[in-house]
Scaffold this active site. Sequence first.
Site, short mmCIF file in Angstrom:
data_model
loop_
_atom_site.label_atom_id
_atom_site.label_comp_id
_atom_site.label_asym_id
_atom_site.label_seq_id
_atom_site.Cartn_x
_atom_site.Cartn_y
_atom_site.Cartn_z
CG HIS A 58 -1.98 1.02 1.21
ND1 HIS A 58 -3.15 0.85 0.53
CD2 HIS A 58 -2.03 2.25 1.77
CE1 HIS A 58 -3.90 1.94 0.69
NE2 HIS A 58 -3.25 2.79 1.43
CE LYS B 282 -2.89 9.78 -5.11
NZ LYS B 282 -2.39 10.07 -3.77
CG HIS C 252 -10.38 3.68 2.39
ND1 HIS C 252 -10.86 4.08 3.62
CD2 HIS C 252 -9.03 3.83 2.47
CE1 HIS C 252 -9.86 4.47 4.39
NE2 HIS C 252 -8.75 4.33 3.71
NE ARG D 1 -6.78 13.11 6.43
CZ ARG D 1 -7.79 12.27 6.66
NH1 ARG D 1 -9.01 12.74 6.87
NH2 ARG D 1 -7.62 10.97 6.67
CG ASP E 248 -3.94 12.40 5.30
OD1 ASP E 248 -4.26 12.55 6.49
OD2 ASP E 248 -4.37 11.48 4.58
CD GLN F 78 -9.00 8.11 8.68
OE1 GLN F 78 -9.42 8.69 7.70
NE2 GLN F 78 -7.89 7.38 8.65
#
Lengths: 230, 760
Positions: free
Chosen positions: B57, B99, B103, B124, B276, B322
Amino acid sequence: MKFGIVTFPASNCDYDAYQAVVEGLGEDAVFLWHKEHDLKQSDVIILPGGFSYGDYLRAGAIARFSPVMQDVIAFAKRGGPVLGICNGFQIACEAGLLPGALLRNASLKFVCETVQLRVENSDTLFTNRYERGAIIRVPIAHGDGRYTASDETLDRLEQEGRVAFRYVGGPADADEWWSPNGSMRAIGGVVNEAGNVLGLMPHPERAVDPLLGSADGLGVFESMLARVAA
Amino acid sequence: MPTHTTVEPRPGDPAITPALIAEHGLTAEEHDRLVAMLCREPTFTELGIVSALWSEHCSYKHSRPLLRNLPTKAPYVLQGPGENAGVISIGDGLAVAFKIESHNHPSAVEPYQGAATGVGGILRDVFTMGARPIAMLNSLRFGSLESPRVRYLFGGVVKGIGDYGNCVGIPTVAGEVAFDPSYEGNPLVNAMCVGLMHENELIRAVAQGVGNPIIAVGARTGRDGIHGASFASEDLSAQSEAKRPRVQVGDPFTEKLLLEASLELIRSGAIVAIQDMGAAGLTSSSAEMAARGDVGIRIDTTLVPTRESGMTPYEILLSESQERMLVVAKRGREAEVERILSKWDLTTAVIGEVIAEPVYRVTEGERVVAEFPGTRLVTDCPTYTPDAVESAAVAGLRLRDVSRIAERPEERDPAWTLEQLLSSPTIASKTWVYRQYDTTVRTNTVIGPGGDAAVVRVRGTDRALALKTDCNGRYVYLDPRLGAQIAVCEAARNVACAGGRPMAITNNLNFGNPRKPDVYYQLREAVLGMGEACTALGTPVTGGNVSLYNENPGGAVYPTPVIGMVGVIDSLVHITASAFQQERDAIVLLGEPTAELGASEYLARIHDVVAGAPPACPLDRERALIDALLEAITSGVVRSAHDCSDGGLAVALAECCIMDRGAPHGAHVDLSAWRTLPQRAVLFGEAQGRVVVTSDSPDTVITIAKGHGIPARVVGHVRGAGSPLHITTGGAPLEISLARLDDAYHEAIPRAMSRAVASQ
């Protein structure tokens, strides 16, 4: 004429209201910060849409206690014009400026679409530029818009001409009551007893430019201008 | 040559054993690589850091070598891949940051929060570039709506997206949803954000300036989401449900505060960089910012504001709580930063600084708990190019002659077939979905969801943006290279139908386990195909996201490289609707039907067959079609334009009739010019490079099209709301009332979902 637009931390229609006043109506607008006791000599106050303080508890429940709201409440009690749109309507109800409450939509879902509203009373501070019975197209976007009050209150609102807008436009009949959120008697907007506070779930500030599909909401702002500036 | 310091294990840390290393997702070779870098065995904290940063990831270790094949440059590209978001100039000193990000795994186990936090993360990424988010899109894939579990996932994801975006106040203006059994158990949830800024407000997440303080901003750090990045880098399995606590919980109210505060911080000039704390939280944000600036960094975990006491450095570094940001401020301007953040009631704490020594160092008070030389933590990540072999079974499916599949008896009435296709959840109206999204906030949405591309005006100019996401996973499954080309071309056609010149793309590569040769083959071919199409259309790739290991016990999902495209409409008068607008307008078909039926929705829906080659898509022809269409639109002779895609020409025509429920139109269409082709291919085949246009000057449209070498022909006329859709072909005529079309198209998903309520 100067419109004061309250910015709570998670207001998200404050800028739209500003644009509607400045570009749509051609009048002045200022933002009023929620932490300050300063209405900046505004002639009219707008409580805009959004999620004020997150609204995790109940829409508008915290906002009514914010510093600026104490001044807005006092302003309204003195007869100052206050327009509560969507979250602003919820806050106005929580603050006791308007009767009733806005509950979770009957569908339990957020609903966003353009609805038809019928102008039920064209003799208010907020609707005098419309014809009575006119049908206007205005967007809605809310999760908690089901107007609810006791039968007694609703009867009184109707008798006193305080139902400003009703949702209409059933599939068969354009004049049929048709509520997108389960509001009692398909009520979309009400005014207070003194006639200086309007709360409505639909967003007139999103309907001021034909490019975006409708300019029918401009009448609310023009009505205020006509009555307040006069 | 940096010195290699000794880092003592922290009391209470587990011993570093092969089992613990495996549990952290590191292979033996990766562990060796780590030991070689450190010149010693890692501590538990270091193992955790590397596990996150070298996860698929964060590291893109299986995709990075492939992504180098993508075109990324154009004179108007201000920021290409490698930053939080790509940025293009749109003229007048304005720029657009955009972008897309997935998820998928979180949404598979916790659909509401999984989808909500996906929206939060991509927002973000855009506002940390200095852009104000102005639109959201999303691309969703689910299994069959027949499954109660799928209905639960679908309902939860849509509500999660809506509740988050609605609260922050960013309109969700477009997207697509498709349903196919291959996504059962592993839905895809890709969210795209588009932001607007002045070019001079562009800020990059590059740490700089020795002595500059590093500040944690926003929500406090809790124990949620630890190892989320690693979770996203493994196959979903029966055990995945137990990893539900790795899914974070979103707080859109705090996000809204962060958005406003971040934009104010950037404009103040008091900060150097902002990023972020997304996947792998504090670890990745700090390491990536340091690596981009090629500087050293020191962080003290005891200074990080936490939600609970007793959190270890390991937990603080890997938490994915978050709504947190990491800021590098300018030394001496801390008070200014503090003032802006306290205005928005946000927690802030100086947790470290940029240092001269080339080292990534984490301390707990005075004690060093992790230390890596230079920026090697990021730059030394391994990359892999596994074997790529096409699955023989898929190759066999592609070669199957689908024209021999016998028609069903019901197909004698093509209206029946059309009804079946319109009510296919993949084709049917998604109003049920986007009615739950605020599509009109910010008052710039000229065309919202439901058409070819969304159109958002740019205030203060005469311009607008045309936005679209697209990908047909079935095409990519049957032919990855061609399928990816088609995804790019279709997104571009959609943008052009709205009147926009396609400018650039972001992409979200959703694939299975890359260590399987057939999956890696799909990934490689799809990336190559995407690059070829982007080069041909002049739409560079400015960034994106890779989501691998989208598998469940039943196998991999369809390879789904979602394309998020941004186009610019030069003048508001060129904004073009999809639906028929005016009775008596001529209907012009740009492009031509073919005999192709492979990979079609028709075969899947009517015959339950996934086979055949996807339709041919010559890239020069696609480019010419877009040029022709845009010339016609800018000449003012196009009243509506709709791309012809899933379900073919008959579905496109039907959509033009009833897409706008408030203003339906009938149509009389004659396709007998193509009577030598099989009727079902003319009606339902998905030949590429076609657009249904209406015009009151069809001759001009045809002349323009022919000037670009694109075949064009008047095929019929728009009728009033009382008329049916009537299509003549060589075979049985198709006639169907607008009421039946409307019911099939608009009621299919509400009907499926009301059943969901009834069955609970």
